[in-house]
Design an enzyme around this catalytic site. Structure first.
Site, mmCIF file in Angstrom:
data_model
loop_
_atom_site.group_PDB
_atom_site.id
_atom_site.type_symbol
_atom_site.label_atom_id
_atom_site.label_comp_id
_atom_site.label_asym_id
_atom_site.label_seq_id
_atom_site.Cartn_x
_atom_site.Cartn_y
_atom_site.Cartn_z
ATOM 1 N N ARG A 107 64.529 57.037 -8.097
ATOM 2 C CA ARG A 107 63.644 58.051 -8.702
ATOM 3 C C ARG A 107 62.668 58.480 -7.624
ATOM 4 O O ARG A 107 61.950 57.651 -7.066
ATOM 5 C CB ARG A 107 62.891 57.459 -9.903
ATOM 6 C CG ARG A 107 61.732 58.332 -10.350
ATOM 7 C CD ARG A 107 61.146 57.922 -11.679
ATOM 8 N NE ARG A 107 62.062 58.244 -12.759
ATOM 9 C CZ ARG A 107 61.721 58.216 -14.045
ATOM 10 N NH1 ARG A 107 60.497 57.888 -14.401
ATOM 11 N NH2 ARG A 107 62.613 58.536 -14.970
ATOM 12 N N HIS A 134 67.100 65.575 -13.948
ATOM 13 C CA HIS A 134 67.099 64.228 -14.551
ATOM 14 C C HIS A 134 68.445 64.031 -15.270
ATOM 15 O O HIS A 134 68.508 63.961 -16.497
ATOM 16 C CB HIS A 134 65.924 64.118 -15.529
ATOM 17 C CG HIS A 134 65.585 62.724 -15.945
ATOM 18 N ND1 HIS A 134 66.194 61.602 -15.400
ATOM 19 C CD2 HIS A 134 64.697 62.246 -16.862
ATOM 20 C CE1 HIS A 134 65.672 60.521 -15.967
ATOM 21 N NE2 HIS A 134 64.779 60.884 -16.858
ATOM 22 N N GLN A 137 69.218 61.234 -18.046
ATOM 23 C CA GLN A 137 68.614 61.503 -19.352
ATOM 24 C C GLN A 137 69.526 62.379 -20.207
ATOM 25 O O GLN A 137 69.728 62.117 -21.390
ATOM 26 C CB GLN A 137 67.259 62.213 -19.153
ATOM 27 C CG GLN A 137 66.573 62.564 -20.456
ATOM 28 C CD GLN A 137 66.135 61.329 -21.219
ATOM 29 O OE1 GLN A 137 65.476 60.462 -20.664
ATOM 30 N NE2 GLN A 137 66.509 61.215 -22.494
ATOM 31 N N ASP A 218 59.653 68.496 -23.933
ATOM 32 C CA ASP A 218 59.262 67.469 -22.963
ATOM 33 C C ASP A 218 57.772 67.665 -22.688
ATOM 34 O O ASP A 218 57.174 68.670 -23.112
ATOM 35 C CB ASP A 218 60.102 67.618 -21.671
ATOM 36 C CG ASP A 218 59.871 66.505 -20.653
ATOM 37 O OD1 ASP A 218 59.272 65.474 -21.009
ATOM 38 O OD2 ASP A 218 60.290 66.678 -19.485
ATOM 39 N N CYS A 259 62.693 63.301 -24.253
ATOM 40 C CA CYS A 259 63.116 62.195 -23.375
ATOM 41 C C CYS A 259 62.101 61.067 -23.344
ATOM 42 O O CYS A 259 62.451 59.949 -22.957
ATOM 43 C CB CYS A 259 63.379 62.729 -21.966
ATOM 44 S SG CYS A 259 61.907 63.363 -21.133
ATOM 45 N N ARG A 287 70.056 55.632 -23.094
ATOM 46 C CA ARG A 287 69.936 55.586 -21.641
ATOM 47 C C ARG A 287 70.725 54.400 -21.108
ATOM 48 O O ARG A 287 71.437 54.491 -20.116
ATOM 49 C CB ARG A 287 68.458 55.454 -21.216
ATOM 50 C CG ARG A 287 67.586 56.651 -21.546
ATOM 51 C CD ARG A 287 67.943 57.869 -20.742
ATOM 52 N NE ARG A 287 67.899 57.611 -19.311
ATOM 53 C CZ ARG A 287 66.788 57.641 -18.577
ATOM 54 N NH1 ARG A 287 65.634 57.955 -19.118
ATOM 55 N NH2 ARG A 287 66.835 57.416 -17.268
HETATM 56 N N1 CP Z 1 62.731 59.447 -20.038
HETATM 57 C C1 CP Z 1 62.460 58.729 -18.931
HETATM 58 O O1 CP Z 1 63.069 58.879 -17.876
HETATM 59 O O2 CP Z 1 61.461 57.818 -19.117
HETATM 60 P P1 CP Z 1 60.757 56.943 -17.979
HETATM 61 O O3 CP Z 1 59.912 57.870 -17.155
HETATM 62 O O4 CP Z 1 59.935 55.944 -18.755
HETATM 63 O O5 CP Z 1 61.809 56.289 -17.148
HETATM 64 N N1 NVA Z 2 59.492 66.034 -16.988
HETATM 65 C C1 NVA Z 2 59.035 64.671 -16.964
HETATM 66 C C2 NVA Z 2 60.118 63.735 -17.383
HETATM 67 C C3 NVA Z 2 59.724 62.287 -17.448
HETATM 68 C C4 NVA Z 2 60.833 61.378 -17.839
HETATM 69 C C5 NVA Z 2 58.513 64.326 -15.581
HETATM 70 O O1 NVA Z 2 59.180 64.652 -14.591
HETATM 71 O O2 NVA Z 2 57.423 63.764 -15.496
#
Ligand code: CP
Ligand code: NVA
Length: 301
Positions: A107, A134, A137, A218, A259, A287
């Protein structure tokens, strides 16, 4: 060796196979304790590095648990504690890690960091979220939709809010899984141009959700957005909140997804999040199952 970098970079037949595998590995575990090992052990003797340059609850825990259920071992690494991109190049880190581990999940912020990791790693690399996409997800979300409402092909999915990284992966999925995607948000927060042609836009959220099978939103401020943009974004997005009134304009059996993490009463009300159409915690659970199927597919290559 297969990298899982993005939905539009993965063959539709492979994506379908991953979803089907996810469902069967989920069903095979029904009723077992979370720590029980899967019957087959595809990650036996495998070491997986889970690298986080941003916070995470779901991605971190679901990957870690998934690796262990499949018989592997995992190590969770924080980007700030590594030499990643400051002490040495990403390419060098990729080559070094490939000598120690059998798979890398990452990530990060810039998409280029992930791509450089994948280019130089000699083991599979999985995208655990970047500023742009992502994909894991959305694989979980497709699995969740199909468990509740059957095949997603030909269905109407409406996104209300910011045209962000999660939306981008939905747009990629719309093409690969052949569903209709509508974006409903303010023009300044439109998705990036690279996604043009993958979705249609309807600025009026009530009209957008007419006939929708799925309504998704989101957070209004993503991890890569400057906090200074918070107030402006809230003003821009307030009219796109998913509340009961908006859900009442969708099909009666329309699902609601987010998500998570969510800011309750901002992008969605608790009435919707905890209501009968919400599948947010199934998404979170899925997930685990979807990513286990992704990791199996990465090893197949
Ligand atoms: N939805 C998601 O990716 O959550 P986290 O940021 O907690 O991993
Ligand atoms: N759009 C959000 C998703 C988190 C899982 C972010 O990137 O912070």
């Amino acid at each position: 060796m297969n990298h899982f970098l993005d939905i539009h970079k993965t063959d539709p037949a492979d994506l379908r196979r991953i979803i089907d595998t996810a469902l069967s590995v989920k069903q095979a575990r029904a009723g077992k304790p979370k720590g029980a090992l899967d019957a087959d052990q595809p990650l036996k003797d495998h070491m997986v590095a889970l690298i986080f340059e941003k916070p995470s609850t779901r991605t971190r825990v679901s990957f870690d648990v998934g690796v262990r259920q499949m018989g592997g071992q995992s190590m969770v690494l924080s980007g700030t504690d590594m030499q990643l991109g400051h002490g040495e190049t990403i390419a060098d880190t990729a080559r070094v890690l490939s000598r120690y581990v059998d798979m890398i999940m990452m990530r990060t912020f810039e998409e280029d960091t992930l791509l450089e990791m994948a280019e130089y790693a000699t083991v599979p690399v999985i995208n655990g979220l970047t500023d742009r996409t992502h994909p894991c997800q959305i694989m979980a979300d497709i699995l969740t939709f199909e468990e509740h409402n059957g095949p997603i092909k030909g269905k109407k999915v409406v996104w209300a809010g910011d045209g962000n990284n999660v939306f981008a992966s939905f747009a990629h999925a719309a093409k690969q899984f052949e569903f209709d995607l509508v974006f409903s948000g303010p023009q300044p927060l439109d998705p990036e141009e690279a996604l043009d042609g993958l979705y249609t836009t309807e600025r009026n959220p009530r009209e957008a959700v007419e006939g929708a099978d799925l309504v998704v939103t989101d957070t209004w401020v993503s991890m890569h957005d400057p906090q200074s943009a918070r107030e402006r974004r809230h003003n821009q997005l307030r009219g796109y909140q998913v509340n009961k009134d908006l859900m009442d304009h969708a099909k009666p059996d329309a699902l609601f997804m987010h998500c998570l993490p969510a800011h309750r009463e901002d992008e969605a009300t608790s009435e919707v999040m905890d209501g009968p159409n919400s599948v947010i915690f199934d998404e979170a659970e899925n997930r685990l199952h979807a990513q286990k199927a992704v990791m199996r597919w990465c090893l197949e290559g």
